[in-house]
Design a protein around this motif. Structure first.
Motif, PDB file in Angstrom:
ATOM      1  N   VAL A  21       0.876  -1.171   0.000  1.00  0.00           N
ATOM      2  CA  VAL A  21       0.000   0.000   0.000  1.00  0.00           C
ATOM      3  C   VAL A  21       0.909   1.215   0.000  1.00  0.00           C
ATOM      4  CG1 VAL A  21      -1.753   1.273   1.290  1.00  0.00           C
ATOM      5  CG2 VAL A  21      -1.838  -1.223   1.200  1.00  0.00           C
ATOM      6  N   ARG A  22       0.855   2.012  -1.055  1.00  0.00           N
ATOM      7  CA  ARG A  22       1.729   3.180  -1.181  1.00  0.00           C
ATOM      8  C   ARG A  22       1.111   4.426  -0.564  1.00  0.00           C
ATOM      9  NH1 ARG A  22       6.470   0.985  -1.817  1.00  0.00           N
ATOM     10  NH2 ARG A  22       6.597  -0.295  -3.659  1.00  0.00           N
ATOM     11  N   PHE A  23      -0.211   4.506  -0.573  1.00  0.00           N
ATOM     12  CA  PHE A  23      -0.906   5.683  -0.059  1.00  0.00           C
ATOM     13  C   PHE A  23      -2.051   5.236   0.841  1.00  0.00           C
ATOM     14  CE2 PHE A  23       0.797   6.760  -4.250  1.00  0.00           C
ATOM     15  CZ  PHE A  23       1.579   7.853  -3.925  1.00  0.00           C
ATOM     16  N   GLU A  24      -2.290   5.967   1.902  1.00  0.00           N
ATOM     17  CA  GLU A  24      -3.394   5.650   2.824  1.00  0.00           C
ATOM     18  C   GLU A  24      -4.750   5.781   2.137  1.00  0.00           C
ATOM     19  OE1 GLU A  24      -3.240   4.522   5.962  1.00  0.00           O
ATOM     20  OE2 GLU A  24      -1.064   4.480   5.857  1.00  0.00           O
ATOM     21  N   ASP A  25      -4.886   6.756   1.253  1.00  0.00           N
ATOM     22  CA  ASP A  25      -6.139   6.977   0.531  1.00  0.00           C
ATOM     23  C   ASP A  25      -6.313   5.865  -0.506  1.00  0.00           C
ATOM     24  OD1 ASP A  25      -8.388   7.973  -0.760  1.00  0.00           O
ATOM     25  OD2 ASP A  25      -7.283   9.527  -1.843  1.00  0.00           O
ATOM     26  N   PRO A  26      -7.352   5.029  -0.390  1.00  0.00           N
ATOM     27  CA  PRO A  26      -7.540   3.916  -1.325  1.00  0.00           C
ATOM     28  C   PRO A  26      -7.641   4.347  -2.785  1.00  0.00           C
ATOM     29  CG  PRO A  26      -9.033   3.699   0.543  1.00  0.00           C
ATOM     30  CD  PRO A  26      -8.380   5.048   0.650  1.00  0.00           C
ATOM     31  N   LYS A  27      -8.262   5.490  -3.048  1.00  0.00           N
ATOM     32  CA  LYS A  27      -8.382   5.954  -4.439  1.00  0.00           C
ATOM     33  C   LYS A  27      -7.019   6.331  -4.999  1.00  0.00           C
ATOM     34  CE  LYS A  27     -13.150   7.524  -4.359  1.00  0.00           C
ATOM     35  NZ  LYS A  27     -14.051   8.659  -4.599  1.00  0.00           N
ATOM     36  N   LYS A  28      -6.231   7.032  -4.191  1.00  0.00           N
ATOM     37  CA  LYS A  28      -4.892   7.437  -4.632  1.00  0.00           C
ATOM     38  C   LYS A  28      -4.010   6.191  -4.817  1.00  0.00           C
ATOM     39  CE  LYS A  28      -1.300  10.782  -3.510  1.00  0.00           C
ATOM     40  NZ  LYS A  28      -0.843  11.793  -2.556  1.00  0.00           N
ATOM     41  N   ASN A  29      -4.136   5.228  -3.926  1.00  0.00           N
ATOM     42  CA  ASN A  29      -3.376   3.985  -4.026  1.00  0.00           C
ATOM     43  C   ASN A  29      -3.759   3.219  -5.292  1.00  0.00           C
ATOM     44  OD1 ASN A  29      -1.380   2.274  -2.651  1.00  0.00           O
ATOM     45  ND2 ASN A  29      -3.054   0.799  -2.644  1.00  0.00           N
ATOM     46  N   ALA A  30      -5.054   3.118  -5.578  1.00  0.00           N
ATOM     47  CA  ALA A  30      -5.523   2.420  -6.786  1.00  0.00           C
ATOM     48  C   ALA A  30      -5.037   3.129  -8.044  1.00  0.00           C
ATOM     49  CB  ALA A  30      -7.044   2.327  -6.778  1.00  0.00           C
ATOM     50  N   ALA A  31      -5.050   4.458  -8.044  1.00  0.00           N
ATOM     51  CA  ALA A  31      -4.575   5.223  -9.195  1.00  0.00           C
ATOM     52  C   ALA A  31      -3.078   5.000  -9.405  1.00  0.00           C
ATOM     53  CB  ALA A  31      -4.872   6.703  -9.009  1.00  0.00           C
ATOM     54  N   TYR A  32      -2.327   4.932  -8.321  1.00  0.00           N
ATOM     55  CA  TYR A  32      -0.888   4.679  -8.404  1.00  0.00           C
ATOM     56  C   TYR A  32      -0.624   3.338  -9.079  1.00  0.00           C
ATOM     57  CZ  TYR A  32       3.809   3.409  -6.874  1.00  0.00           C
ATOM     58  OH  TYR A  32       5.122   2.995  -6.835  1.00  0.00           O
ATOM     59  N   TRP A  33      -1.295   2.286  -8.594  1.00  0.00           N
ATOM     60  CA  TRP A  33      -1.059   0.951  -9.150  1.00  0.00           C
ATOM     61  C   TRP A  33      -1.610   0.827 -10.564  1.00  0.00           C
ATOM     62  CZ3 TRP A  33       2.769  -1.631  -7.597  1.00  0.00           C
ATOM     63  CH2 TRP A  33       3.192  -1.529  -6.278  1.00  0.00           C
ATOM     64  N   ALA A  34      -2.673   1.527 -10.886  1.00  0.00           N
ATOM     65  CA  ALA A  34      -3.183   1.522 -12.261  1.00  0.00           C
ATOM     66  C   ALA A  34      -2.149   2.132 -13.198  1.00  0.00           C
ATOM     67  CB  ALA A  34      -4.506   2.279 -12.341  1.00  0.00           C
ATOM     68  N   ARG A  35      -1.481   3.189 -12.750  1.00  0.00           N
ATOM     69  CA  ARG A  35      -0.426   3.817 -13.555  1.00  0.00           C
ATOM     70  C   ARG A  35       0.739   2.852 -13.761  1.00  0.00           C
ATOM     71  NH1 ARG A  35       4.209   6.991 -12.182  1.00  0.00           N
ATOM     72  NH2 ARG A  35       4.867   8.204 -13.986  1.00  0.00           N
ATOM     73  N   ILE A  36       1.123   2.135 -12.720  1.00  0.00           N
ATOM     74  CA  ILE A  36       2.200   1.153 -12.830  1.00  0.00           C
ATOM     75  C   ILE A  36       1.835   0.085 -13.850  1.00  0.00           C
ATOM     76  CG2 ILE A  36       3.494  -0.645 -11.591  1.00  0.00           C
ATOM     77  CD1 ILE A  36       4.274   2.263 -10.830  1.00  0.00           C
ATOM     78  N   VAL A  37       0.603  -0.408 -13.780  1.00  0.00           N
ATOM     79  CA  VAL A  37       0.140  -1.440 -14.722  1.00  0.00           C
ATOM     80  C   VAL A  37       0.176  -0.904 -16.150  1.00  0.00           C
ATOM     81  CG1 VAL A  37      -1.879  -2.796 -15.424  1.00  0.00           C
ATOM     82  CG2 VAL A  37      -1.204  -2.708 -13.024  1.00  0.00           C
ATOM     83  N   ARG A  38      -0.272   0.333 -16.353  1.00  0.00           N
ATOM     84  CA  ARG A  38      -0.236   0.932 -17.702  1.00  0.00           C
ATOM     85  C   ARG A  38       1.189   1.028 -18.228  1.00  0.00           C
ATOM     86  NH1 ARG A  38      -3.837   4.491 -15.377  1.00  0.00           N
ATOM     87  NH2 ARG A  38      -2.296   6.169 -15.403  1.00  0.00           N
TER      88      ARG A  38
END
Length: 67
Positions: A21-38
């Motif tokens: 988990v990179r960020f406490e905010d679940p939305k920000k964390n999901a956006a981070y991992w979505a960017r990594i996947v892209r």
């Protein structure tokens, strides 16, 4: 902090237990991992030589451990 192992709350995307988990905010964390996947999806495939170099780097004993 570790990834949640129980069912996520409504509106929260479940993450793999191995994914940090990179960020406490679940939305920000999901956006981070979505960017990594892209980024990973856009990258060209590795050559056999590149795979061998990576495999060797992770299987070789560390110089610091030997000292």
């Amino acid at each position: 902090m570790t990834a949640p192992t129980s069912a996520p709350a409504a509106g929260v995307v479940a993450t793999s237990p191995a994914r940090p988990v990179r960020f406490e905010d679940p939305k920000k964390n999901a956006a981070y991992w979505a960017r990594i996947v892209r980024c990973v999806d856009q990258a060209p495939p590795l050559s056999d030589e590149q795979r061998a170099v990576i495999r060797t780097a992770f299987s070789a004993p560390r110089a610091q451990e030997a000292a």
